[in-house]
Scaffold this active site. Structure first.
Site, mmCIF file in Angstrom:
data_model
loop_
_atom_site.group_PDB
_atom_site.id
_atom_site.type_symbol
_atom_site.label_atom_id
_atom_site.label_comp_id
_atom_site.label_asym_id
_atom_site.label_seq_id
_atom_site.Cartn_x
_atom_site.Cartn_y
_atom_site.Cartn_z
ATOM 1 N N GLU A 124 0.775 -1.076 -0.078
ATOM 2 C CA GLU A 124 0.052 -0.007 0.177
ATOM 3 C C GLU A 124 0.936 1.126 0.020
ATOM 4 O OE1 GLU A 124 -1.582 -1.195 3.610
ATOM 5 O OE2 GLU A 124 -2.871 -2.646 2.568
ATOM 6 N N TYR A 139 7.463 1.881 -7.881
ATOM 7 C CA TYR A 139 6.930 0.539 -7.723
ATOM 8 C C TYR A 139 6.231 0.568 -9.157
ATOM 9 C CZ TYR A 139 6.850 1.383 -2.869
ATOM 10 O OH TYR A 139 7.117 1.808 -1.336
HETATM 11 C C1 LIG Z 1 10.504 6.057 -2.164
HETATM 12 C C2 LIG Z 1 11.872 6.056 -1.852
HETATM 13 C C3 LIG Z 1 12.307 5.068 -1.132
HETATM 14 C C4 LIG Z 1 12.484 5.966 -3.298
HETATM 15 O O1 LIG Z 1 13.928 5.862 -3.203
HETATM 16 P P1 LIG Z 1 14.923 6.398 -3.969
HETATM 17 O O2 LIG Z 1 16.442 5.858 -3.764
HETATM 18 O O3 LIG Z 1 14.717 7.905 -4.065
HETATM 19 O O4 LIG Z 1 14.578 5.784 -5.418
HETATM 20 P P2 LIG Z 1 15.520 5.402 -6.804
HETATM 21 O O5 LIG Z 1 16.463 6.691 -6.858
HETATM 22 O O6 LIG Z 1 15.783 4.043 -7.069
HETATM 23 O O7 LIG Z 1 14.359 5.749 -7.981
HETATM 24 C C5 LIG Z 1 13.396 4.634 -8.290
HETATM 25 C C6 LIG Z 1 12.484 5.441 -9.361
HETATM 26 O O8 LIG Z 1 11.510 6.206 -8.737
HETATM 27 C C7 LIG Z 1 11.703 7.651 -9.403
HETATM 28 N N1 LIG Z 1 11.728 8.494 -8.557
HETATM 29 C C8 LIG Z 1 12.594 8.737 -7.448
HETATM 30 N N2 LIG Z 1 12.242 10.067 -6.847
HETATM 31 C C9 LIG Z 1 11.181 10.659 -7.675
HETATM 32 C C10 LIG Z 1 10.600 11.465 -7.407
HETATM 33 N N3 LIG Z 1 10.862 12.519 -6.277
HETATM 34 N N4 LIG Z 1 9.608 11.953 -8.293
HETATM 35 C C11 LIG Z 1 9.475 10.921 -9.345
HETATM 36 N N5 LIG Z 1 9.801 9.686 -9.516
HETATM 37 C C12 LIG Z 1 10.928 9.494 -8.461
HETATM 38 C C13 LIG Z 1 13.153 7.445 -10.193
HETATM 39 O O9 LIG Z 1 13.001 8.358 -11.298
HETATM 40 C C14 LIG Z 1 13.156 6.139 -10.403
HETATM 41 O O10 LIG Z 1 12.424 5.699 -11.661
HETATM 42 P P3 LIG Z 1 13.034 5.132 -13.023
HETATM 43 O O11 LIG Z 1 13.870 3.773 -12.565
HETATM 44 O O12 LIG Z 1 12.060 4.807 -13.955
HETATM 45 O O13 LIG Z 1 14.245 6.332 -13.297
HETATM 46 C C15 LIG Z 1 12.400 7.553 -1.345
HETATM 47 O O14 LIG Z 1 11.918 8.425 -1.978
HETATM 48 C C16 LIG Z 1 12.208 7.587 0.161
HETATM 49 O O15 LIG Z 1 12.814 7.230 1.062
HETATM 50 N N6 LIG Z 1 10.877 8.168 0.499
HETATM 51 C C17 LIG Z 1 10.178 8.425 1.796
HETATM 52 C C18 LIG Z 1 9.857 7.085 2.570
HETATM 53 C C19 LIG Z 1 8.771 6.618 1.474
HETATM 54 O O16 LIG Z 1 7.923 7.493 1.065
HETATM 55 N N7 LIG Z 1 8.605 5.379 1.397
HETATM 56 C C20 LIG Z 1 7.490 4.628 0.756
HETATM 57 C C21 LIG Z 1 6.360 4.318 1.638
HETATM 58 S S1 LIG Z 1 5.289 3.408 0.587
#
Ligand SMILES: CC(C)(COP(=O)(O)OP(=O)(O)OC[C@H]1O[C@@H](n2cnc3c(N)ncnc32)[C@H](O)[C@@H]1OP(=O)(O)O)[C@@H](O)C(=O)NCCC(=O)NCCS
Length: 151
Positions: free
Chosen positions: A106, A118
């Site tokens: 979720e 995702y």
């Molecule tokens: C969600 C989270 C874990 C992603 O981690 P991250 O290291 O920034 O992600 P990645 O760099 O591996 O990016 C993965 C994909 O997401 C996309 N992405 C990352 N940040 C983004 C943003 N701010 N907006 C849009 N897309 C984004 C990237 O472009 C990438 O897509 P691609 O493979 O098509 O290029 C991080 O933003 C986080 O810790 N967020 C806070 C906690 C959270 O929200 N957890 C999820 C709860 S369900």
């Protein structure tokens, strides 16, 4: 990510995890929730480390043949560099080794970064839970990845 390795959760990681947790989630987990993961029979929980620094983590519960993603976060300064994707790949690969064949989660409807991550992994939207999150009544998007890859 260069210089990052993945290890199973250990109690020594939890203090640093809590620092990332409180700046990452609207309803952060408490210390006890992470402690519970250490002994939870269905838990697969991976920590990303740079040297001795915790820089991210991801957890699932394996229920029947499903890997339910319970949490994921990356240290804010290191986001957008692929670590979130690596953490998901790692925790799902370990889940597949434990017998999971599919995955579900979720996510807050407004969490574009997580939903993008995702969807880029093959998860598809399967439903909406209206007002699911108690802190701000935000909707939850339910997502499924129907087939896990094995490493
Ligand atoms: C969600 C989270 C874990 C992603 O981690 P991250 O290291 O920034 O992600 P990645 O760099 O591996 O990016 C993965 C994909 O997401 C996309 N992405 C990352 N940040 C983004 C943003 N701010 N907006 C849009 N897309 C984004 C990237 O472009 C990438 O897509 P691609 O493979 O098509 O290029 C991080 O933003 C986080 O810790 N967020 C806070 C906690 C959270 O929200 N957890 C999820 C709860 S369900």
């Amino acid at each position: 990510m260069k210089g990052v390795r993945f290890e199973p959760l250990a109690s020594g990681h939890i203090a640093q995890i809590l620092e990332i947790e409180k700046v990452s989630h609207g309803s952060p987990w408490h210390e006890r929730s992470f402690q519970n993961e250490l002994s939870h029979a269905h838990s697969v929980f991976v920590v990303a480390l740079k040297g001795t620094d915790v820089v991210g983590y991801a957890g699932v519960w394996i229920l029947a043949d499903e890997a339910h993603v319970t949490t994921i976060a990356v240290q804010p300064e290191l986001r957008g560099q692929g670590l979130g994707r690596e953490l998901m790949d790692e925790v799902l690969a370990r889940s597949a080794e434990r017998g999971a064949v599919c995955s579900t989660l979720e996510v807050r409807a407004g969490n574009e970064a997580a939903i993008h991550l995702y969807e880029s992994m093959g998860y598809v939207r399967a439903g909406l839970r209206k007002g699911y999150y108690p802190d701000n009544k935000e909707d939850a998007v339910v997502m499924w990845l129907h087939q896990l890859e094995k490493k």
